[in-house]
Motif scaffolding. Structure first.
Motif, PDB file in Angstrom:
ATOM      1  N   ALA A  24      22.803  37.353  17.362  1.00 17.13           N
ATOM      2  CA  ALA A  24      22.113  38.113  16.325  1.00 17.13           C
ATOM      3  C   ALA A  24      23.070  38.430  15.194  1.00 17.13           C
ATOM      4  CB  ALA A  24      21.533  39.397  16.894  1.00 17.13           C
ATOM      5  N   SER A  25      22.531  38.521  13.992  1.00 13.45           N
ATOM      6  CA  SER A  25      23.363  38.709  12.813  1.00 13.45           C
ATOM      7  C   SER A  25      23.967  40.101  12.731  1.00 13.45           C
ATOM      8  CB  SER A  25      22.552  38.427  11.549  1.00 13.45           C
ATOM      9  OG  SER A  25      21.432  39.292  11.452  1.00 13.45           O
ATOM     10  N   GLU A  26      23.347  41.083  13.370  1.00 19.31           N
ATOM     11  CA  GLU A  26      23.788  42.466  13.283  1.00 19.31           C
ATOM     12  C   GLU A  26      24.351  42.918  14.615  1.00 19.31           C
ATOM     13  OE1 GLU A  26      24.058  44.945  10.631  1.00 19.31           O
ATOM     14  OE2 GLU A  26      25.279  45.431  12.401  1.00 19.31           O
ATOM     15  N   SER A  27      25.657  43.041  14.697  1.00 24.79           N
ATOM     16  CA  SER A  27      26.301  43.413  15.950  1.00 24.79           C
ATOM     17  C   SER A  27      26.138  44.889  16.288  1.00 24.79           C
ATOM     18  CB  SER A  27      27.788  43.059  15.905  1.00 24.79           C
ATOM     19  OG  SER A  27      28.454  43.776  14.884  1.00 24.79           O
ATOM     20  N   ARG A  28      25.782  45.728  15.317  1.00 27.15           N
ATOM     21  CA  ARG A  28      25.617  47.157  15.573  1.00 27.15           C
ATOM     22  C   ARG A  28      24.278  47.494  16.216  1.00 27.15           C
ATOM     23  NH1 ARG A  28      27.345  47.146  10.313  1.00 27.15           N
ATOM     24  NH2 ARG A  28      25.286  47.910   9.634  1.00 27.15           N
ATOM     25  N   PHE A  29      23.348  46.579  16.159  1.00 29.50           N
ATOM     26  CA  PHE A  29      22.049  46.830  16.781  1.00 29.50           C
ATOM     27  C   PHE A  29      22.199  46.993  18.278  1.00 29.50           C
ATOM     28  CE2 PHE A  29      19.234  44.541  13.401  1.00 29.50           C
ATOM     29  CZ  PHE A  29      19.557  45.530  12.498  1.00 29.50           C
ATOM     30  N   ARG A  30      21.411  47.886  18.832  1.00 30.85           N
ATOM     31  CA  ARG A  30      21.356  48.072  20.273  1.00 30.85           C
ATOM     32  C   ARG A  30      20.193  47.268  20.829  1.00 30.85           C
ATOM     33  NH1 ARG A  30      20.773  54.348  20.515  1.00 30.85           N
ATOM     34  NH2 ARG A  30      19.496  53.789  18.692  1.00 30.85           N
ATOM     35  N   ILE A  31      20.506  46.369  21.730  1.00 31.69           N
ATOM     36  CA  ILE A  31      19.519  45.455  22.273  1.00 31.69           C
ATOM     37  C   ILE A  31      19.260  45.801  23.731  1.00 31.69           C
ATOM     38  CG2 ILE A  31      18.989  43.043  22.787  1.00 31.69           C
ATOM     39  CD1 ILE A  31      20.711  42.293  20.377  1.00 31.69           C
ATOM     40  N   SER A  32      18.000  45.975  24.067  1.00 34.10           N
ATOM     41  CA  SER A  32      17.644  46.358  25.425  1.00 34.10           C
ATOM     42  C   SER A  32      17.421  45.161  26.340  1.00 34.10           C
ATOM     43  CB  SER A  32      16.398  47.240  25.422  1.00 34.10           C
ATOM     44  OG  SER A  32      15.288  46.555  24.862  1.00 34.10           O
ATOM     45  N   VAL A  33      16.890  44.081  25.786  1.00 38.91           N
ATOM     46  CA  VAL A  33      16.573  42.897  26.575  1.00 38.91           C
ATOM     47  C   VAL A  33      16.921  41.652  25.764  1.00 38.91           C
ATOM     48  CG1 VAL A  33      14.791  41.574  27.766  1.00 38.91           C
ATOM     49  CG2 VAL A  33      14.703  44.074  27.788  1.00 38.91           C
ATOM     50  N   MET A  34      17.549  40.708  26.417  1.00 38.11           N
ATOM     51  CA  MET A  34      17.740  39.379  25.871  1.00 38.11           C
ATOM     52  C   MET A  34      17.119  38.378  26.835  1.00 38.11           C
ATOM     53  SD  MET A  34      21.692  39.458  24.549  1.00 38.11           S
ATOM     54  CE  MET A  34      22.264  40.674  23.362  1.00 38.11           C
ATOM     55  N   ALA A  35      16.598  37.301  26.296  1.00 35.55           N
ATOM     56  CA  ALA A  35      15.910  36.344  27.152  1.00 35.55           C
ATOM     57  C   ALA A  35      15.933  34.956  26.538  1.00 35.55           C
ATOM     58  CB  ALA A  35      14.462  36.778  27.397  1.00 35.55           C
ATOM     59  N   TRP A  36      15.687  33.996  27.386  1.00 40.40           N
ATOM     60  CA  TRP A  36      15.446  32.627  26.973  1.00 40.40           C
ATOM     61  C   TRP A  36      14.062  32.203  27.440  1.00 40.40           C
ATOM     62  CZ3 TRP A  36      18.513  29.920  23.738  1.00 40.40           C
ATOM     63  CH2 TRP A  36      19.838  30.356  23.583  1.00 40.40           C
ATOM     64  N   HIS A  37      13.312  31.617  26.530  1.00 42.47           N
ATOM     65  CA  HIS A  37      12.034  30.989  26.833  1.00 42.47           C
ATOM     66  C   HIS A  37      12.138  29.511  26.499  1.00 42.47           C
ATOM     67  CE1 HIS A  37      10.975  35.228  26.395  1.00 42.47           C
ATOM     68  NE2 HIS A  37       9.790  34.997  26.923  1.00 42.47           N
ATOM     69  N   ARG A  38      11.184  28.739  26.983  1.00 42.07           N
ATOM     70  CA  ARG A  38      11.148  27.335  26.616  1.00 42.07           C
ATOM     71  C   ARG A  38       9.708  26.855  26.511  1.00 42.07           C
ATOM     72  NH1 ARG A  38      13.559  24.532  32.170  1.00 42.07           N
ATOM     73  NH2 ARG A  38      11.719  24.920  33.503  1.00 42.07           N
ATOM     74  N   GLN A  39       9.525  25.806  25.729  1.00 39.52           N
ATOM     75  CA  GLN A  39       8.201  25.245  25.532  1.00 39.52           C
ATOM     76  C   GLN A  39       8.303  23.733  25.398  1.00 39.52           C
ATOM     77  OE1 GLN A  39       6.007  26.776  22.157  1.00 39.52           O
ATOM     78  NE2 GLN A  39       4.062  26.237  23.104  1.00 39.52           N
ATOM     79  N   ALA A  40       7.621  23.038  26.271  1.00 34.65           N
ATOM     80  CA  ALA A  40       7.530  21.590  26.202  1.00 34.65           C
ATOM     81  C   ALA A  40       6.287  21.200  25.416  1.00 34.65           C
ATOM     82  CB  ALA A  40       7.477  20.996  27.606  1.00 34.65           C
TER      83      ALA A  40
END
Length: 116
Positions: A24-40
């Motif tokens: 993410a471009s903003e390192s000061r942001f507090r992030i609660s969840v990160m994830a990976w999705h995919r789509q075929a």
């Protein structure tokens, strides 16, 4: 304003490995969840893996034991290490971040192709 950028995709043979990164471009942001999705092509987007700000990890059954999600909270970066890749892993992979006090953010998607 927030930019989420994936990298590390490409073409690999079955049994090979790739490591995806998303920042993410903003390192000061507090992030609660990160994830990976995919789509075929022709299929709905599916959840691959998640990691919380408490480092709780969850994986889709199809990738358990092969994929590992990790994060660097100081850099608001999430990784997906993919091992023992199979043709059915071929998809566009999307990074997701939920920012506390703001909203959900998605990357543009990055292609992973597993083929001999």
């Amino acid at each position: 304003q927030v930019q989420v950028v994936e990298s590390g995709g490409g073409l690999v043979q079955p049994g090979g490995s790739l490591r995806l990164s998303c920042a993410a471009s903003e390192s000061r942001f507090r992030i609660s969840v990160m994830a990976w999705h995919r789509q075929a092509p022709g299929k709905q987007r599916e959840l691959v893996a998640t990691i919380t700000n408490g480092d709780i990890r969850n994986y889709a059954d199809s990738v358990k034991g092969r994929f590992t999600i990790s994060r660097d909270s100081g850099r608001n970066t999430v990784y997906l290490e993919m091992n023992s890749l199979k043709p059915e892993d071929t998809a566009v992979y999307y990074c997701y971040m939920r920012v506390i006090g703001r909203s959900d953010y998605w990357g543009q998607g990055i292609q992973v192709t597993v083929s001999s």
